[in-house]
Design a protein around this motif. Structure first.
Motif, PDB file in Angstrom:
ATOM      1  N   ASP A 159      45.434  47.833  40.789  1.00 42.14           N
ATOM      2  CA  ASP A 159      46.361  46.793  40.338  1.00 42.14           C
ATOM      3  C   ASP A 159      47.063  46.137  41.530  1.00 42.14           C
ATOM      4  O   ASP A 159      47.276  44.917  41.543  1.00 42.14           O
ATOM      5  CB  ASP A 159      47.400  47.391  39.387  1.00 42.14           C
ATOM      6  N   GLU A 206      45.189  32.660  31.351  1.00 39.38           N
ATOM      7  CA  GLU A 206      43.989  33.202  30.712  1.00 39.38           C
ATOM      8  C   GLU A 206      42.870  33.430  31.713  1.00 39.38           C
ATOM      9  O   GLU A 206      42.077  34.366  31.577  1.00 39.38           O
ATOM     10  CB  GLU A 206      43.513  32.281  29.579  1.00 39.38           C
ATOM     11  N   GLN A 221      43.745  36.653  33.623  1.00 35.17           N
ATOM     12  CA  GLN A 221      43.414  37.815  32.809  1.00 35.17           C
ATOM     13  C   GLN A 221      41.907  38.047  32.779  1.00 35.17           C
ATOM     14  O   GLN A 221      41.439  39.184  32.869  1.00 35.17           O
ATOM     15  CB  GLN A 221      43.942  37.625  31.387  1.00 35.17           C
ATOM     16  N   CYS A 222      41.161  36.961  32.667  1.00 33.25           N
ATOM     17  CA  CYS A 222      39.700  37.069  32.651  1.00 33.25           C
ATOM     18  C   CYS A 222      39.187  37.575  33.994  1.00 33.25           C
ATOM     19  O   CYS A 222      38.246  38.377  34.051  1.00 33.25           O
ATOM     20  CB  CYS A 222      39.074  35.721  32.320  1.00 33.25           C
ATOM     21  N   ARG A 242      40.607  39.670  35.994  1.00 36.29           N
ATOM     22  CA  ARG A 242      40.779  41.128  36.046  1.00 36.29           C
ATOM     23  C   ARG A 242      39.614  41.808  35.348  1.00 36.29           C
ATOM     24  O   ARG A 242      39.068  42.803  35.852  1.00 36.29           O
ATOM     25  CB  ARG A 242      42.109  41.525  35.375  1.00 36.29           C
ATOM     26  N   CYS A 243      39.213  41.301  34.210  1.00 36.36           N
ATOM     27  CA  CYS A 243      38.095  41.882  33.465  1.00 36.36           C
ATOM     28  C   CYS A 243      36.781  41.714  34.224  1.00 36.36           C
ATOM     29  O   CYS A 243      35.953  42.627  34.268  1.00 36.36           O
ATOM     30  CB  CYS A 243      37.990  41.238  32.083  1.00 36.36           C
ATOM     31  N   VAL A 244      36.596  40.536  34.821  1.00 34.25           N
ATOM     32  CA  VAL A 244      35.368  40.276  35.575  1.00 34.25           C
ATOM     33  C   VAL A 244      35.255  41.227  36.761  1.00 34.25           C
ATOM     34  O   VAL A 244      34.186  41.786  37.028  1.00 34.25           O
ATOM     35  CB  VAL A 244      35.328  38.808  36.051  1.00 34.25           C
ATOM     36  N   GLU A 283      36.641  44.201  37.131  1.00 31.12           N
ATOM     37  CA  GLU A 283      36.372  45.556  36.651  1.00 31.12           C
ATOM     38  C   GLU A 283      34.903  45.723  36.295  1.00 31.12           C
ATOM     39  O   GLU A 283      34.286  46.742  36.612  1.00 31.12           O
ATOM     40  CB  GLU A 283      37.252  45.859  35.437  1.00 31.12           C
ATOM     41  N   ASP A 284      34.344  44.720  35.632  1.00 28.96           N
ATOM     42  CA  ASP A 284      32.934  44.740  35.253  1.00 28.96           C
ATOM     43  C   ASP A 284      32.044  44.722  36.498  1.00 28.96           C
ATOM     44  O   ASP A 284      31.037  45.428  36.577  1.00 28.96           O
ATOM     45  CB  ASP A 284      32.636  43.523  34.372  1.00 28.96           C
ATOM     46  N   PHE A 326      28.329  39.269  33.380  1.00 28.82           N
ATOM     47  CA  PHE A 326      29.566  39.593  32.662  1.00 28.82           C
ATOM     48  C   PHE A 326      29.529  39.033  31.246  1.00 28.82           C
ATOM     49  O   PHE A 326      29.885  39.727  30.279  1.00 28.82           O
ATOM     50  CB  PHE A 326      30.767  39.027  33.422  1.00 28.82           C
ATOM     51  N   ASN A 360      29.512  41.341  27.840  1.00 26.91           N
ATOM     52  CA  ASN A 360      30.745  41.311  27.062  1.00 26.91           C
ATOM     53  C   ASN A 360      30.740  40.246  25.971  1.00 26.91           C
ATOM     54  O   ASN A 360      31.784  40.003  25.358  1.00 26.91           O
ATOM     55  CB  ASN A 360      31.936  41.078  27.994  1.00 26.91           C
ATOM     56  N   PHE A 420      30.791  37.191  26.211  1.00 31.48           N
ATOM     57  CA  PHE A 420      31.893  36.271  26.567  1.00 31.48           C
ATOM     58  C   PHE A 420      31.430  34.828  26.483  1.00 31.48           C
ATOM     59  O   PHE A 420      30.406  34.487  27.017  1.00 31.48           O
ATOM     60  CB  PHE A 420      32.390  36.598  27.986  1.00 31.48           C
TER      61      PHE A 420
END
Length: 241
Positions: A22, A39, A42-43, A45-47, A49-50, A235, A239, A241
């Motif tokens: 983090d 947004e 936030q996306c 962060r997910c990308v 991690e993936d 990604f 996901n 997405f």
């Protein structure tokens, strides 16, 4: 060093864990435009991690420094053997020999020779053929990835990382990822350089070592060979997405 030992070392490398904390994520945001929509942050962060969970370990497994001739030979033989087996199954099906094979399988299992039983065995043979096709394609793909390519950049982890970083930067900022050199100081500069330089040590655990070389190789080779990254496409597929 024996090949068995080197294979064990590679296996350990394949399981290498990548992670962006983090705190590190906040550092990354610090070199990106402050106007990024929430947004998209936030996306991102997910990308990331993936990326750490799937793409980076795959890059590492593809880019081992030594690929033995024996390993390449085994992959080539696996592809060739699969091709032969598929052709043999097709010949047997076309010439009627598959019927004898199906009955022989039923006999070996002690099953009653009913049409339904025979259809089941025929379905198993069809599934076997489909699996062999997958093995043939996968072995061929692995062979093409691992074999030396004359004139192309070597299998290099840093090069693949830079392809991904360039794609991420362009998606985030809408700006082209480029290598810039200050005319006066001859030092690397620019927004993409700053972004990549922040992320690089988080991924490689080597500080700045190798960064300048990887940046230069990416700038030269990606342009020459039109190489691109699939990090965002991967990604979205994983996901929905």
């Amino acid at each position: 060093m024996s090949e068995t030992h080197s294979d064990d070392e590679r296996a350990a490398s394949y399981n290498e864990q990548f992670q962006i904390s983090d705190r590190e994520f906040q550092v990354i945001l610090g070199v990106l435009p402050a106007s990024l929509p929430p947004e998209k942050v936030q996306c991102l962060r997910c990308v990331l991690e993936d990326w750490c969970l799937f793409d980076l370990p795959e890059h590492r497994s593809r880019t081992q420094s030594v690929v033995s001739r024996e390993r390449l030979k085994r992959l080539k033989n696996l592809r060739h053997s699969s091709e032969i087996m598929i052709a043999a199954l097709d010949d047997a099906s076309g010439n009627g020999e598959q019927d004898f094979v199906e009955w022989a399988i039923l006999k070996s299992r002690g099953r009653i020779r009913r049409a339904a039983e025979k259809h089941m065995v025929a379905s198993e043979i069809s599934t076997l053929r489909e699996n062999l096709i997958e093995i043939e394609v996968a072995a061929g793909s692995a062979y093409e990835i691992l074999k030396p390519h004359k004139g192309r950049p070597p299998n290099d982890f840093g090069y693949l990382v830079f392809l991904d970083l360039a794609a991420l930067f362009e998606w985030l900022t809408g700006k082209k990822s480029t290598r810039r050199v200050d005319r006066d100081t001859q030092e690397e500069t620019g927004p993409f350089h700053d972004f990549a330089k922040i992320v690089w040590p988080m991924i490689t655990n080597t500080g700045s070592d190798g960064f300048a070389t990887a940046l230069r190789r990416w700038a030269e080779s990606s342009k020459k060979f039109k190489d691109t990254s699939a990090v965002l496409a991967n990604f979205r597929l994983r996901n929905r997405f």
